[in-house]
Design an enzyme around this catalytic site. Structure first.
Site, PDB file in Angstrom:
ATOM      1  N   GLY A 110       4.437  -4.022  -6.000  1.00  0.00           N
ATOM      2  CA  GLY A 110       4.828  -2.371  -6.149  1.00  0.00           C
ATOM      3  C   GLY A 110       5.776  -2.296  -4.906  1.00  0.00           C
ATOM      4  O   GLY A 110       6.905  -2.851  -4.968  1.00  0.00           O
ATOM      5  N   SER A 111       5.718  -1.363  -3.940  1.00  0.00           N
ATOM      6  CA  SER A 111       6.372  -1.025  -2.790  1.00  0.00           C
ATOM      7  C   SER A 111       6.153   0.486  -2.269  1.00  0.00           C
ATOM      8  O   SER A 111       6.080   1.375  -3.019  1.00  0.00           O
ATOM      9  CB  SER A 111       7.855  -1.586  -3.002  1.00  0.00           C
ATOM     10  OG  SER A 111       7.983  -2.669  -3.345  1.00  0.00           O
ATOM     11  N   ASN A 112       6.725   0.387  -0.917  1.00  0.00           N
ATOM     12  CA  ASN A 112       7.126   1.831  -0.623  1.00  0.00           C
ATOM     13  C   ASN A 112       8.611   1.787   0.071  1.00  0.00           C
ATOM     14  O   ASN A 112       8.917   0.704   0.595  1.00  0.00           O
ATOM     15  CB  ASN A 112       6.009   2.115   0.567  1.00  0.00           C
ATOM     16  CG  ASN A 112       4.599   2.124   0.183  1.00  0.00           C
ATOM     17  OD1 ASN A 112       3.966   2.745  -0.557  1.00  0.00           O
ATOM     18  ND2 ASN A 112       3.993   1.372   1.012  1.00  0.00           N
ATOM     19  N   PRO A 147       8.260  -3.378   0.840  1.00  0.00           N
ATOM     20  CA  PRO A 147       8.081  -3.919  -0.582  1.00  0.00           C
ATOM     21  C   PRO A 147       7.028  -4.620  -0.632  1.00  0.00           C
ATOM     22  O   PRO A 147       6.533  -5.505   0.388  1.00  0.00           O
ATOM     23  CB  PRO A 147       9.467  -4.821  -1.014  1.00  0.00           C
ATOM     24  CG  PRO A 147      10.139  -5.187   0.345  1.00  0.00           C
ATOM     25  CD  PRO A 147       9.458  -4.316   1.365  1.00  0.00           C
ATOM     26  N   ASN A 170       5.850   3.921  -6.164  1.00  0.00           N
ATOM     27  CA  ASN A 170       5.868   3.368  -7.386  1.00  0.00           C
ATOM     28  C   ASN A 170       5.061   4.243  -8.553  1.00  0.00           C
ATOM     29  O   ASN A 170       4.983   3.889  -9.739  1.00  0.00           O
ATOM     30  CB  ASN A 170       4.798   2.202  -7.596  1.00  0.00           C
ATOM     31  CG  ASN A 170       5.322   0.942  -6.444  1.00  0.00           C
ATOM     32  OD1 ASN A 170       4.479   0.790  -5.587  1.00  0.00           O
ATOM     33  ND2 ASN A 170       6.535   0.504  -6.630  1.00  0.00           N
TER      34      ASN A 170
END
Length: 805
Positions: A240-242, A262, A512
Site C-alpha cells: 500500500g502506502s501513504n 510506501p 490507497n
C-alpha cells in the site's frame, strides 16, 4: 576514507566537471572493504558512500550511470537480484525444483513451475524485445535502454571482481551474469504485476475441455463478484502506502513539503534500495529504487519531491469468449471464427524430465481459468475468458521516473506522466520548492468507460464491474473493443486528460483508497468506475490519515520536523474509535468473564483495565497495544463490517463515519476472551510493552518495531508475523519501507530526512544489514546528504571508482 577540508573544493570540482577523471580514492571499496583497481576502458562510475552505506553515484552519461547503479546494487543485494533474474529467465524449476513455492516478488505464481512456464512464454514470444524496438514514447527512450545496458554490465562487473559473502547464494550455480534483456524483462514483470502477473497460475493452467473432461461448473455471478471485490480491495493490505503533499499556504516558509511512506515488502525482490544518481549538468536525484531498477522510483531532487501509493485502478479486464461448438480453441467475433494461438513452452526441471505445457492466446490476450483460487473462470465447451492487460505493452516506467528525476516542479512531474504514460499501478503525490502540490492517478488502465461497460458487459460483468471495477466484456462483438483516446500513447488505454488529478490543494493525500478524497474539502469525482469508487466507506487508515493531515494543514506553519512527527505519531484510529467502548463493555461483563471460541470461560477483568489505560498508540513502549491488536483482529475477522458499528457510514461525513463500537454483538465478548486467552497461553502479560513482543531479529539480536496492521489504521503501517511460541510478532513481511520527509529552505540544498526501514543490504555480513532498522526502532532519521559539500563532509565518506575490466 576521510578527506581533508582543504582538498574538498578541488576534488568536488574535478568530480563535477569530469566524473571519470576523479582519481581512485579510499582504502576500501563497497564490497569486502577493498579498493577497486580496474583496468582501463569500458564503462565506469564513481561511487561515494556516506553514512548507512548510501551510495552517491556519479557518471558522465546514462550507460555509465546504469553501470554504477548495477554495481552498487549488486554489492548490497546480489543474492536477491540473482534470485529475481532466475525468475525472469524462467529457470526456478531448474535450480530450486518445480513444486517449490515461488518467490512471488515478480508474479503471483504459486509454484516455480507455474512461474517458469509464464516467463518462458514471455521469452518465447519475444514480448519484451518487441517493446524495446518500439520508438519512444510508445517504447523506452534511448536513455532508458542505455541505463538497462549499463546496469547489466555493472552487475556483471561486480560479480567478476568480487567474492560473494552472503550465505543465501555464496557459491550458488544460479548466480550468473545477466543481459540488458534480463533487466528489461524484470521491468516488464513489475509492470504487469497487477494484470498478467496476478493471473500467472490461471494462464499456465488453462486447458481446453476434452471428451474425458467433466464439465466445469459455471461460476455464480454473486460469488464471483464477492471474490473480485475482495481480490481488488485486498491489494493495499499487502502493498500500500501513504503520501501527503502540503502547499506553501500551509508551511512556515511558503515552500512545499512532502512525506512519503510506501508500504512494501521487507524481503525479496520488491525491496527498495537507496542511492543518489548524478550526471553532472544533466541529472541529480536521490531516493529509493525498486531492486533491479536503474532509475529512482520514489525520491527528490533540488526542486521537487514525489512519492507513490498503490492505486485502486483495476489494471486488467476480461473478455468472455463465445466458442465454436465443434472446437473449444476457436472463438467467434461477429460470427467469424478465430483460432487461438498455441504457445508450447518447455521448462527444465531439477532432478526430473523437462515439462512441456501449452498456453492459449487470443486477440485480447491469454486465456485464463482463474484470478486466484477464489475467482475461478472455467473454460467450458461454450465459454472461455481472455485477459487483457495493457501494461503488457508498457515498458515506459523508467522514462516516467527519469522525467520526475529531471523535473523542476510539479508541472514537470505532470508533464512527464502525460508524455510517457508509464506508471502501471500507482498514484503520484508531489510537492515542489515553489509551494505547489499534486495528486494524480495517472496510471495505465484498460479503456473501460462506464458507457462501454453498460453496453458490453456480460451477465457476469454486470455484477463485477459496479462492485469492484473488474469489467467482463462480450468478446464475441467487435463493437466492444476498447478503442483509443487521442492523447493516449497506445491503443486501448485512457489518455492523460481522463486521469483524476488535483493541483495546488493545501494538502493532497492518499492512503490507497480511490482518488475521491485526496483532499476532503475538494473531492474528486466524475472518473470512470475502473479508476475506483466514489462516495463509499474509506479504510480506517485513510480516515486516520485525512484527520491528521487536515489538522496539520489547518494549523499551518509546517516544517519537515512536523512530517517526521507525523510518521512516528503511531496513533491508532481504530483505538480512538473503539477502545473506550470496549473497555466499558468489558467492565460490564457479568462476573468479569467471557466465553471464548472453544466455549471456555475466561477471566477478562485485567483486560478491561489495560484497555482503559492504553495510550491509543503503537509505540514500542505502549502498554496494552498488543492486547488491543489481537482483540481487534479477532473482532473484525468474525463480526461482519455492517454490524461492527452502531452509527453507519454516511457519504456526507466520510471521515467521521462509521463510529461507536457495537459491543452488543455476540462476537465482541468472544473476541475479547480469545485475545486474553491467547496472550496468557503464550506467557505474554496483557500490559506488556509492544516492543517486547513486536520485533525482528537481525544477527541474533532483537530489534523492537513500532507501528501496526492495516485494520488498526496506523500511518506507520507494518504487517508482522504472529508466532506466540517465539514471543509474539517476530518478523515483518510488509510495511513502512523507504520513507522520506522533504522540504526546502531557499538554499540550493533540499531539507530532506530519509529512512530505509529494513536497511540497504540483505547480507547478514554487511554492516548495513540492520543499521537503519535500528534507527527505525528508535524513530530516528538519516539526514540526507544531497549537495556536494554535505557528501564530502560525511565522516564515513568512502570514494570508489569502478570500471569494467
Amino acid at each position: 576514507m576521510r578527506i581533508r577540508s582543504r582538498r574538498l573544493v578541488a576534488v568536488a570540482a574535478a568530480l563535477l566537471t569530469a566524473a571519470t577523471a576523479l582519481p581512485a580514492a579510499a582504502a576500501d571499496g563497497p564490497a569486502r572493504g577493498r579498493h577497486e583497481r580496474p583496468s582501463h576502458g569500458g564503462l565506469s562510475a564513481v561511487i561515494r558512500y556516506t553514512e548507512y552505506g548510501i551510495p552517491h553515484i556519479v557518471a558522465k552519461d546514462y550507460a555509465n550511470l546504469g553501470f554504477g547503479t548495477g554495481w552498487a546494487q549488486a554489492a548490497d543485494q546480489v543474492c536477491t537480484l540473482a534470485d529475481g533474474f532466475v525468475t525472469v529467465r524462467g529457470e526456478r524449476s531448474r535450480f530450486f525444483g518445480a513444486d517449490a513455492v515461488s518467490d512471488r516478488s515478480l508474479s503471483s505464481a504459486g509454484t516455480n513451475l507455474s512461474s517458469d512456464l509464464y516467463f518462458q512464454g514471455v521469452r518465447r514470444a519475444g514480448t519484451v524485445e518487441k517493446l524495446l524496438a518500439e520508438p519512444a514514447p510508445r517504447g523506452p527512450s534511448r536513455e532508458s535502454k542505455e541505463l538497462m545496458r549499463g546496469f547489466a554490465a555493472g552487475y556483471n562487473a561486480w560479480l567478476e571482481q568480487n567474492r560473494i559473502t552472503d550465505p543465501a547464494c555464496r557459491d550458488a550455480a544460479w548466480v550468473r551474469p545477466v543481459t540488458a534483456l534480463d533487466v528489461a524483462v524484470r521491468g516488464f514483470a513489475l509492470s504487469v504485476l497487477g494484470g498478467q502477473g496476478r493471473a500467472v497460475d490461471g494462464i499456465t493452467a488453462a486447458r481446453p475441455p476434452g471428451d474425458s473432461t467433466a464439465p466445469a461448473p459455471e461460476p455464480g455471478a454473486d460469488a464471483i463478484a464477492d471474490a473480485a471485490r475482495e481480490l481488488f480491495a485486498s491489494d493495499d493490505a499487502d502493498m500500500g502506502s501513504n503520501a501527503v503533499a502540503f502547499s506553501g499556504r500551509t508551511t512556515a516558509n511558503g515552500r512545499g513539503l512532502l512525506l512519503g511512506n510506501p508500504h512494501y515488502p521487507w524481503h525479496g525482490g520488491r525491496r527498495f534500495w537507496q542511492s543518489q544518481q548524478t550526471i553532472p549538468g544533466r541529472l541529480n536525484v536521490a531516493g529509493g529504487s525498486l531492486l533491479g531498477s536503474a532509475t529512482i522510483s520514489i525520491g527528490h531532487n533540488a526542486h521537487v519531491a514525489w512519492s507513490h501509493t498503490v492505486a485502486t485502478g483495476v489494471t486488467l479486464n476480461l473478455h468472455q469468449l463465445k466458442l465454436d461448438p465443434a472446437d473449444p480453441t476457436v472463438y467467434l467475433v461477429d460470427g467469424r471464427r478465430e483460432r487461438m494461438t498455441k504457445r508450447s513452452v518447455t521448462v527444465p526441471v531439477r532432478n526430473g524430465a523437462p515439462v512441456t505445457k501449452t498456453q492459449w492466446w487470443t486477440r485480447y490476450g491469454p486465456v485464463v481459468t482463474s484470478l486466484g483460487a477464489s475467482l475461478p473462470l472455467p473454460w467450458t465447451s461454450a465459454t472461455a475468458y481472455a485477459l487483457n492487460d495493457p501494461n503488457a505493452a508498457n515498458l515506459r516506467a523508467a522514462d516516467t521516473a527519469l522525467g520526475f528525476s529531471r523535473a523542476r516542479g510539479t508541472d514537470d512531474v505532470l508533464d512527464s506522466l502525460r508524455r510517457t504514460q508509464g506508471l502501471p499501478w500507482v498514484n503520484t503525490i508531489a510537492a515542489d520548492s515553489r509551494g505547489h502540490t499534486l495528486f494524480t492517478q495517472s496510471q495505465v488502465l484498460p479503456r473501460i468507460t462506464d458507457e462501454l461497460a453498460e453496453r458490453c458487459s456480460t451477465a457476469l460483468g454486470k455484477v463485477t464491474y459496479p462492485s469492484s471495477g473488474l469489467a467482463v466484456l462480450d468478446g464475441s462483438r467487435g463493437e466492444c473493443a476498447l478503442g483509443r483516446d487521442r492523447d493516449a500513447v497506445q491503443p486501448g488505454i485512457f489518455g492523460p486528460s481522463r486521469m483524476p488529478t488535483l493541483r495546488d490543494a493545501p494538502y493532497a493525500e492518499n492512503s490507497n483508497n480511490s482518488a475521491w478524497l485526496a483532499n476532503a474539502d475538494r473531492p474528486l469525482t466524475g472518473y470512470e468506475r475502473v479508476f475506483g469508487d466514489v462516495g463509499t466507506q474509506r479504510s480506517m487508515r485513510t480516515r486516520g490519515a485525512i484527520e491528521d493531515v487536515a489538522a496539520m494543514a489547518d494549523r499551518g506553519g509546517l516544517t519537515v520536523a512536523d512530517l517526521q512527527r507525523q510518521q512516528f505519531a503511531n496513533r491508532v484510529p481504530a483505538g480512538d474509535l473503539a477502545a473506550d467502548d470496549a473497555a466499558r463493555a468489558c467492565a460490564e461483563l457479568p462476573g468479569g468473564t467471557a466465553t471464548d471460541t472453544d466455549g471456555r470461560s475466561v477471566d477478562v477483568r485485567e483486560a478491561c483495565e489495560v484497555l482503559a489505560d492504553w495510550d491509543r498508540t503503537v509505540d514500542t513502549g505502549s502498554r496494552g497495544a498488543l492486547l488491543f491488536d489481537r482483540f481487534w483482529r479477532a473482532l473484525t475477522k468474525t463480526v461482519p463490517a455492517g454490524q461492527l458499528w452502531k452509527v453507519p457510514f454516511s457519504p456526507s461525513d466520510p471521515v467521521g463515519t462509521p463510529h461507536t463500537l457495537n459491543t452488543g454483538v455476540p462476537g465482541f465478548a468472544t473476541a475479547l476472551a480469545d485475545a486474553v486467552g491467547e496472550l496468557r497461553a503464550a506467557g505474554i502479560p496483557l500490559d506488556s510493552r509492544l516492543g517486547e513482543h513486536q520485533f525482528v531479529v537481525r544477527n541474533g539480536k532483537r530489534i523492537a518495531v513500532g507501528g501496526g496492521t492495516e485494520s488498526l489504521g496506523v500511518w506507520n503501517k507494518i504487517e508482522p508475523v504472529w508466532d506466540p511460541a517465539g514471543g509474539g510478532y517476530t518478523e515483518v513481511t510488509t510495511g513502512s519501507s523507504y520513507i522520506q520527509a522533504v522540504g526546502w529552505d531557499g538554499s540550493r540544498c533540499p531539507v530532506a530526512r530519509t529512512l530505509l526501514t529494513y536497511s540497504q543490504s540483505s547480507n547478514p555480513a554487511s554492516p548495513h544489514h540492520a543499521d537503519q532498522t535500528r534507527l527505525f526502532s528508535g524513530e530516528r532519521w538519516v539526514t540526507s546528504r544531497f549537495c556536494e559539500r554535505d557528501i564530502w563532509s560525511s565522516p564515513d565518506l568512502r570514494v570508489v571508482r569502478v570500471r569494467e575490466r
